[in-house]
Design a protein around this motif. Structure first.
Motif, PDB file in Angstrom:
ATOM      1  N   LYS A 125       0.839  -1.202   0.000  1.00  0.00           N
ATOM      2  CA  LYS A 125       0.000   0.000   0.000  1.00  0.00           C
ATOM      3  C   LYS A 125       0.876   1.255   0.000  1.00  0.00           C
ATOM      4  O   LYS A 125       0.605   2.230  -0.714  1.00  0.00           O
ATOM      5  N   GLN A 126       1.934   1.233   0.826  1.00  0.00           N
ATOM      6  CA  GLN A 126       2.861   2.362   0.883  1.00  0.00           C
ATOM      7  C   GLN A 126       3.571   2.567  -0.451  1.00  0.00           C
ATOM      8  O   GLN A 126       3.758   3.698  -0.912  1.00  0.00           O
ATOM      9  N   LEU A 127       3.962   1.450  -1.108  1.00  0.00           N
ATOM     10  CA  LEU A 127       4.616   1.551  -2.410  1.00  0.00           C
ATOM     11  C   LEU A 127       3.701   2.226  -3.430  1.00  0.00           C
ATOM     12  O   LEU A 127       4.129   3.096  -4.193  1.00  0.00           O
ATOM     13  N   ALA A 128       2.446   1.801  -3.459  1.00  0.00           N
ATOM     14  CA  ALA A 128       1.501   2.393  -4.412  1.00  0.00           C
ATOM     15  C   ALA A 128       1.344   3.894  -4.168  1.00  0.00           C
ATOM     16  O   ALA A 128       1.302   4.694  -5.109  1.00  0.00           O
ATOM     17  N   LYS A 129       1.289   4.282  -2.892  1.00  0.00           N
ATOM     18  CA  LYS A 129       1.160   5.697  -2.545  1.00  0.00           C
ATOM     19  C   LYS A 129       2.384   6.484  -3.002  1.00  0.00           C
ATOM     20  O   LYS A 129       2.269   7.578  -3.583  1.00  0.00           O
ATOM     21  N   LEU A 130       3.574   5.922  -2.756  1.00  0.00           N
ATOM     22  CA  LEU A 130       4.811   6.595  -3.150  1.00  0.00           C
ATOM     23  C   LEU A 130       4.917   6.704  -4.664  1.00  0.00           C
ATOM     24  O   LEU A 130       5.388   7.713  -5.201  1.00  0.00           O
ATOM     25  N   GLU A 131       4.490   5.662  -5.376  1.00  0.00           N
ATOM     26  CA  GLU A 131       4.561   5.699  -6.832  1.00  0.00           C
ATOM     27  C   GLU A 131       3.645   6.784  -7.400  1.00  0.00           C
ATOM     28  O   GLU A 131       3.996   7.461  -8.364  1.00  0.00           O
ATOM     29  N   ARG A 132       2.445   6.934  -6.805  1.00  0.00           N
ATOM     30  CA  ARG A 132       1.549   8.005  -7.262  1.00  0.00           C
ATOM     31  C   ARG A 132       2.188   9.370  -7.024  1.00  0.00           C
ATOM     32  O   ARG A 132       2.104  10.277  -7.871  1.00  0.00           O
ATOM     33  N   ARG A 133       2.837   9.515  -5.849  1.00  0.00           N
ATOM     34  CA  ARG A 133       3.505  10.795  -5.543  1.00  0.00           C
ATOM     35  C   ARG A 133       4.648  11.055  -6.526  1.00  0.00           C
ATOM     36  O   ARG A 133       4.842  12.181  -6.999  1.00  0.00           O
ATOM     37  N   LEU A 134       5.405   9.996  -6.857  1.00  0.00           N
ATOM     38  CA  LEU A 134       6.507  10.146  -7.809  1.00  0.00           C
ATOM     39  C   LEU A 134       5.993  10.524  -9.196  1.00  0.00           C
ATOM     40  O   LEU A 134       6.604  11.337  -9.899  1.00  0.00           O
ATOM     41  N   ASP A 135       4.884   9.925  -9.612  1.00  0.00           N
ATOM     42  CA  ASP A 135       4.297  10.282 -10.903  1.00  0.00           C
ATOM     43  C   ASP A 135       3.925  11.771 -10.930  1.00  0.00           C
ATOM     44  O   ASP A 135       4.164  12.468 -11.922  1.00  0.00           O
ATOM     45  N   THR A 136       3.337  12.240  -9.811  1.00  0.00           N
ATOM     46  CA  THR A 136       2.950  13.653  -9.720  1.00  0.00           C
ATOM     47  C   THR A 136       4.175  14.558  -9.802  1.00  0.00           C
ATOM     48  O   THR A 136       4.188  15.561 -10.532  1.00  0.00           O
ATOM     49  N   LEU A 137       5.227  14.214  -9.050  1.00  0.00           N
ATOM     50  CA  LEU A 137       6.440  15.034  -9.039  1.00  0.00           C
ATOM     51  C   LEU A 137       7.137  15.001 -10.394  1.00  0.00           C
ATOM     52  O   LEU A 137       7.699  16.011 -10.841  1.00  0.00           O
ATOM     53  N   THR A 138       7.135  13.829 -11.046  1.00  0.00           N
ATOM     54  CA  THR A 138       7.762  13.725 -12.372  1.00  0.00           C
ATOM     55  C   THR A 138       7.048  14.620 -13.377  1.00  0.00           C
ATOM     56  O   THR A 138       7.687  15.321 -14.176  1.00  0.00           O
ATOM     57  N   ALA A 139       5.700  14.598 -13.334  1.00  0.00           N
ATOM     58  CA  ALA A 139       4.937  15.456 -14.235  1.00  0.00           C
ATOM     59  C   ALA A 139       5.210  16.935 -13.954  1.00  0.00           C
ATOM     60  O   ALA A 139       5.342  17.757 -14.872  1.00  0.00           O
ATOM     61  N   LYS A 140       5.297  17.274 -12.653  1.00  0.00           N
ATOM     62  CA  LYS A 140       5.568  18.654 -12.274  1.00  0.00           C
ATOM     63  C   LYS A 140       6.954  19.084 -12.749  1.00  0.00           C
ATOM     64  O   LYS A 140       7.145  20.211 -13.253  1.00  0.00           O
ATOM     65  N   GLU A 141       7.938  18.187 -12.612  1.00  0.00           N
ATOM     66  CA  GLU A 141       9.293  18.484 -13.065  1.00  0.00           C
ATOM     67  C   GLU A 141       9.321  18.739 -14.571  1.00  0.00           C
ATOM     68  O   GLU A 141       9.997  19.659 -15.057  1.00  0.00           O
ATOM     69  N   GLU A 142       8.551  17.930 -15.328  1.00  0.00           N
ATOM     70  CA  GLU A 142       8.505  18.124 -16.783  1.00  0.00           C
ATOM     71  C   GLU A 142       7.864  19.473 -17.144  1.00  0.00           C
ATOM     72  O   GLU A 142       8.332  20.159 -18.065  1.00  0.00           O
TER      73      GLU A 142
END
Length: 600
Positions: free
Chosen positions: A537-554
């Motif tokens: 569950k924690q991994l899924a949450k972190l992956e969603r956060r990483l996707d958000t940050l990656t999009a923001k970085e782009e």
């Protein structure tokens, strides 16, 4: 952070050949660096310059004051007349048995490397080369150190010993610099990778899988001219992506960036096609032993064993040092007879046996002549190669192919031995420790050749990466007189060995302990089902956060491109980008920690 060791603009040559060309780098506390590169490319020289045993031709090497460092290279010598006790324990000031036995690190090192089984009063002069290397390694690891420098430490360890060493080094807080071709070891232990190439030292984050990713990506971005080498990296990356997730420390979202590189890369081998081809070449009977007994002296290796090896079988044979793997290969090769029962060999079998000894090479010929002495061309499945092409793939460039065999190094002689075996176009290959003295690039070439090789293969190797890569089945010798099939592969082997050790059944061999330094909870301990669900569950949450940050970085990078020459806007965007990147790195670290728990 202050580095323990620094190289500043260092150059080093041997004769007319430049091995290090204006190299600057450093090693900080707790950092674990794996050093890779071609044989003869300067890896050992880099270690010796770092350690201070070889002076640079120019530049500066500096160490922090009071640096506690141990160095074990292939040139490390021990006094022939001394005993193991004198070499390992006396420098620590241990005089009595109870003193060193009370030290958990010393006890772990002696047991993990099988030193106590040999006897502490054994003289160094009576030991084999592999045993001397283990004693030298033990003498380094029993010390309290800031930095350990190791050159090919896994060469004389079995699969269990390699795992023990990996656990020991990761459990310690000291820094590490290690030259090794063992890719599983690199991935498990190292936090950074240095590639020594053409006098430079290229630096990468992470272990072997991360290095392969970076090389393949670098080749794509630069559209490098080395198409063959790049394609090998892509093929290796494809296998890594399709294999166990634990093979790489890159988070999943980063690995997905490699899909563009590997989307058109086929599976490493077409097993169905190769099996069909093997049956046409070999028929139904290949190698069989029936009701066989096998003994060495008074020791029984096999007792009334029946084992049938069929066409297209690709088998990895594992076991501790001394369990009888090499003797079993010699039995399969017909180089010795069983002590009971019989050995059968198919009529169409053309067998080649790569032995650990290097005594069957023609020293009066040159490299290419020695290969062409066997054949001019070779066909491996759909691949056809001339002798010169095969030599080049196994690490002999055009200029090196006219070197006299008598002038070759140990690693080069090993590669030549392998080339001569393959040129005979056997349909059954028995390989005894084929990775010894081979660099990683040559290993990739060898694996690529074996991918398209349509025959029966039996491999004895301590390199678990190679076994998992080229073999479809793993069997083991546990010292109980039988050959045990392991559907779970090497992980099952290590688990069963640990169970035997925990229950007091050590099996045949020299390694007596695989517990990591400091004792405590086993590295293989499993989390509960509830803990696993929480981690996922924690991994899924972190992956969603990483996707958000990656999009923001782009989006920020796009804005920077649009801002053009507006300095005020660029400053704002740069500050925002730094914050996003810093947060992303923190989340990545959390993801890696959670991923390790999930894999455990």
């Amino acid at each position: 952070m202050v580095n323990l060791v620094n190289l500043e603009d260092v150059s080093k040559s041997h004769g007319v050949r430049t091995l290090l060309d204006h190299v600057s780098l450093g090693v900080s506390r707790g950092e674990r660096v794996g050093v890779v590169g071609l044989n003869g490319g300067g890896k050992t020289t880099l270690l010796e310059v770092l350690a201070g045993s070889e002076p640079p031709d120019s530049g500066r090497v500096s160490h922090v004051s009071d640096l506690r460092m141990a160095v074990v290279t292939q040139r490390t010598e021990l006094a022939e007349a001394s005993t193991i006790r004198q070499a390992v324990l006396e420098p620590l000031g241990f005089a009595a048995e109870h003193e060193w036995a009370a030290d958990p690190r010393v006890r772990s090192v002696l047991g993990g490397l099988g030193i106590t089984d040999r006897g502490l009063d054994t003289r160094i002069g009576t030991l084999s080369g592999g045993e001397r290397r283990r004693v030298a390694l033990a003498a380094a690891l029993v010390q309290e150190l800031d930095l350990v420098v190791l050159d090919e430490p896994t060469n004389h360890l079995d699969v269990e010993g390699v795992r023990w060493l990996a656990e020991h080094l990761t459990a310690r807080r000291c820094a590490l610099i290690v030259v090794t071709h063992d890719r599983w070891f690199l991935d498990t232990v190292c936090t950074r990778t240095w590639e020594v190439v053409d006098g430079r030292v290229e630096q990468y984050e992470g272990g072997y899988a991360d290095w392969i990713f970076a090389r393949a990506e670098r080749g794509r971005q630069a559209q490098a001219a080395e198409d063959r080498r790049r394609n090998l990296a892509r093929k290796e990356l494809a296998w890594l992506r399709r294999g166990a997730p634990a093979r790489t420390s890159k988070p999943r979202f980063r690995i997905e960036a490699a899909e563009a590189l590997i989307s058109d890369v086929p599976e490493p081998r077409n097993s169905v096609q190769l099996l069909s081809f093997a049956k046409r070449r070999l028929g139904r009977t290949v190698l069989e032993i029936e009701d066989a007994d096998l003994r060495v002296g008074e020791r029984s290796l096999l007792s009334r064993v029946t084992w049938r090896i069929g066409p297209g079988d690709r088998i990895g044979l594992v076991g501790v040092n001394g369990s009888g793997k090499t003797t079993l290969l010699r039995l399969l090769a017909g180089e010795r007879e069983p002590d009971g029962g019989r050995r059968l060999r198919g009529q169409t079998v053309r067998l080649a046996h790569l032995r650990q000894e290097l005594d069957d090479l023609p020293g009066d010929l040159r490299v290419l002549e020695a290969i062409e002495e066997i054949a001019q061309r070779i066909v491996l499945g759909k691949l056809e190669l001339a002798a010169s092409q095969l030599a080049e793939r196994l690490g002999f460039p055009k200029g090196r192919q006219w070197t006299p065999v008598s002038d070759l190094s140990g690693g080069e002689r090993r590669r030549l031995q392998l080339a001569r075996l393959l040129m005979a176009e056997p349909n059954v290959l028995l390989l005894d420790e084929p990775t010894n003295d081979l660099d990683i690039d040559t290993l990739q070439q060898l694996e690529d050749l074996l991918d398209s090789w349509p025959g029966t293969l039996v491999v004895v190797s301590h390199d678990r990466y190679l076994v998992e890569r080229v073999c479809d089945q793993v069997v083991a010798l546990f010292g109980d007189g039988v050959i045990t099939d392991l559907p779970g592969g090497i992980e099952e082997y290590l688990r069963r060995r640990q169970e035997d050790l925990d229950s007091g059944r050590g099996g045949g061999g020299t390694t007596s302990s695989v517990s990591p330094a400091g004792g405590g909870k086993s590295a293989a301990a499993k989390a509960t089902a509830a803990e696993q669900r929480a981690v996922r569950k924690q991994l899924a949450k972190l992956e969603r956060r990483l996707d958000t940050l990656t999009a923001k970085e782009e989006r920020i990078n796009d804005s920077i491109a649009e801002a053009g020459s507006d300095p005020h806007r660029l400053t704002e965007l740069d500050t925002e980008l730094r914050k996003v990147v810093a947060e992303k790195e923190e989340v990545e670290l959390e993801w890696l920690a959670a991923a390790e728990l999930a894999e455990g």
